[in-house]
Design a protein around this motif. Structure first.
Motif, short mmCIF file in Angstrom:
data_model
loop_
_atom_site.label_atom_id
_atom_site.label_comp_id
_atom_site.label_asym_id
_atom_site.label_seq_id
_atom_site.Cartn_x
_atom_site.Cartn_y
_atom_site.Cartn_z
N LEU A 1 11.85 -11.19 5.82
CA LEU A 1 12.27 -10.42 4.65
C LEU A 1 11.10 -10.17 3.69
O LEU A 1 10.12 -10.93 3.67
CB LEU A 1 13.38 -11.17 3.90
CG LEU A 1 14.67 -11.45 4.67
CD1 LEU A 1 15.63 -12.26 3.81
CD2 LEU A 1 15.32 -10.15 5.12
N CYS A 2 11.23 -9.11 2.91
CA CYS A 2 10.22 -8.78 1.90
C CYS A 2 10.91 -8.28 0.64
O CYS A 2 12.12 -8.08 0.61
CB CYS A 2 9.23 -7.75 2.44
SG CYS A 2 9.98 -6.16 2.89
N ILE B 1 1.26 -6.88 -1.69
CA ILE B 1 1.15 -5.43 -1.60
C ILE B 1 0.87 -4.87 -3.00
O ILE B 1 1.69 -5.02 -3.91
CB ILE B 1 2.44 -4.79 -1.05
CG1 ILE B 1 2.90 -5.50 0.23
CG2 ILE B 1 2.25 -3.30 -0.84
CD1 ILE B 1 1.93 -5.44 1.37
N PRO B 2 -0.29 -4.22 -3.20
CA PRO B 2 -0.60 -3.67 -4.52
C PRO B 2 0.14 -2.37 -4.79
O PRO B 2 0.05 -1.40 -4.03
CB PRO B 2 -2.12 -3.42 -4.44
CG PRO B 2 -2.38 -3.20 -2.98
CD PRO B 2 -1.38 -4.02 -2.23
N GLY B 3 0.90 -2.35 -5.88
CA GLY B 3 1.68 -1.16 -6.21
C GLY B 3 1.77 -0.89 -7.69
O GLY B 3 1.17 -1.58 -8.52
N CYS B 4 2.55 0.12 -8.03
CA CYS B 4 2.76 0.51 -9.42
C CYS B 4 4.03 1.35 -9.48
O CYS B 4 4.30 2.13 -8.56
CB CYS B 4 1.57 1.30 -9.95
SG CYS B 4 1.76 1.87 -11.67
N GLU C 1 12.52 4.20 4.64
CA GLU C 1 13.34 3.35 3.77
C GLU C 1 12.48 2.28 3.10
O GLU C 1 11.56 1.74 3.69
CB GLU C 1 14.45 2.69 4.56
CG GLU C 1 15.50 3.64 5.10
CD GLU C 1 16.65 2.91 5.74
OE1 GLU C 1 17.35 2.15 5.04
OE2 GLU C 1 16.84 3.09 6.96
N SER C 2 12.83 1.99 1.85
CA SER C 2 12.20 0.90 1.11
C SER C 2 13.29 0.16 0.36
O SER C 2 14.46 0.57 0.36
CB SER C 2 11.13 1.43 0.16
OG SER C 2 10.43 0.36 -0.45
N GLY C 3 12.91 -0.93 -0.28
CA GLY C 3 13.90 -1.67 -1.04
C GLY C 3 13.28 -2.82 -1.80
O GLY C 3 12.20 -3.29 -1.48
N LEU D 1 8.59 -2.49 5.56
CA LEU D 1 7.18 -2.53 5.19
C LEU D 1 6.30 -2.03 6.33
O LEU D 1 5.36 -1.26 6.10
CB LEU D 1 6.79 -3.95 4.79
CG LEU D 1 5.34 -4.17 4.36
CD1 LEU D 1 4.98 -3.31 3.17
CD2 LEU D 1 5.09 -5.64 4.05
N GLU D 2 6.60 -2.43 7.54
CA GLU D 2 5.80 -2.02 8.69
C GLU D 2 5.84 -0.50 8.86
O GLU D 2 4.81 0.13 9.15
CB GLU D 2 6.30 -2.72 9.95
CG GLU D 2 6.03 -4.22 9.96
CD GLU D 2 6.57 -4.90 11.19
OE1 GLU D 2 5.86 -5.75 11.76
OE2 GLU D 2 7.72 -4.60 11.58
N LYS D 3 7.01 0.10 8.67
CA LYS D 3 7.14 1.55 8.84
C LYS D 3 6.44 2.29 7.69
O LYS D 3 5.87 3.37 7.90
CB LYS D 3 8.61 1.94 8.92
CG LYS D 3 9.26 1.50 10.23
CD LYS D 3 10.70 1.97 10.31
CE LYS D 3 11.32 1.58 11.65
NZ LYS D 3 12.73 2.01 11.77
#
Length: 279
Positions: A3-4, A60-63, A242-244, A272-274
């Protein structure tokens, strides 16, 4: 199942945990990966990525960008920003940051006029972020006893339709998607049903896809089962990944837990992999 959690906030926006503490909590929760998506800020990414290197959790670097599409507020998450782009995030949101400061000053001035004694400086001292938002104001109002809870503050004194709050100028949605893509990241529409209905999304998504939108959050803490199914249908229909995520904030949203949301959230690592393959 691995899970992530691809949506959470630290003290560098309106969360109550530091980036390092988020990594530690993610490890305790058994998550394989965590994305830091602070509002309009990349300032916490250095600490976050360093903590990730010392952990079993993939960082995972995000904003998360606050944007406007035809007058509707939409949030666009960027994931996998390379380090060279972190300062570019700050420069990109600078105009909005100035507008936000002006909005905050007006809000505090109006509250003071009606007897709610709070100051800009005392609120600014509660966060490591470059600026603050309504969640920080709500926390101070709560601590001073002006409201019974942070949720009450948002429903009353800080309501967007009330007499105190004036929304700041926001970034353009389609331009923000393009900015994310130009800087080597993946663009995702966050919590799609919070500000749009199904018909509005049908109109928006083709334009967003043309601008470079890669994905859409189909799993989100506050989604009903019906909303999740509709989000998945939209993702398939428009060819979006898809994300979540939980949208974890800590004390500002105490009912939401990292990784599990309201208790039944499970974002598969496969998401995440996709998304990586899209990058």
């Amino acid at each position: 199942m691995k899970l992530c959690d691809l949506h959470c906030h630290s003290t560098f926006s309106d969360g109550s945990l530091t980036p390092s503490e988020l990594i530690s909590l993610a490890e305790k929760q058994g998550l394989c990966a965590l994305a830091l998506t602070d509002h309009n800020a990349g300032k916490g990414l250095i600490e976050f990525m360093m903590a990730g290197r010392r952990s079993t959790v993939e960082a995972i670097p995000g904003c998360e960008f606050s944007t406007s599409y035809n007058g509707t507020e939409l949030h666009i998450v960027g994931l996998f920003f390379p380090e060279v782009a972190w300062l570019k995030i700050r420069d990109y949101v600078e105009i909005m940051r100035k507008s936000k400061r002006e909005s905050n000053l007006k809000l505090i001035e109006k509250l003071n006029a009606d007897g709610f004694t709070i100051s800009y400086d005392e609120i600014a001292q509660t966060t490591s972020a470059d600026g603050f938002n309504r969640a920080h104001v709500a926390n101070v109002l709560y601590e001073k006893g002006y409201v019974g809870s942070i949720k009450e503050a948002f429903k009353t004194l800080l309501n967007e339709n009330g007499k105190y709050y004036e929304p700041p100028k926001r970034l353009d949605t389609l331009e923000t998607i393009q900015f994310i893509k130009q800087n080597g990241a993946v663009a995702i529409l966050a919590h799609p049903f919070l500000n749009m209905n199904y018909e509005q999304l049908e109109e928006f998504l083709p334009k967003a896809k043309q601008a470079g939108l890669d994905g859409i959050e189909t799993l989100y803490s506050k989604f009903s089962e019906e909303e999740t199914l509709k989000a998945k249908e939209l993702a398939q229909r428009f060819g979006l990944k898809e994300s979540g995520g939980s949208d974890f904030h800590g004390k500002a949203k105490p009912e939401i837990q990292l990784g599990s949301g309201l208790g039944n959230l499970k974002v598969p690592y496969e998401f995440l992999e996709k998304l990586k393959s899209q990058n």
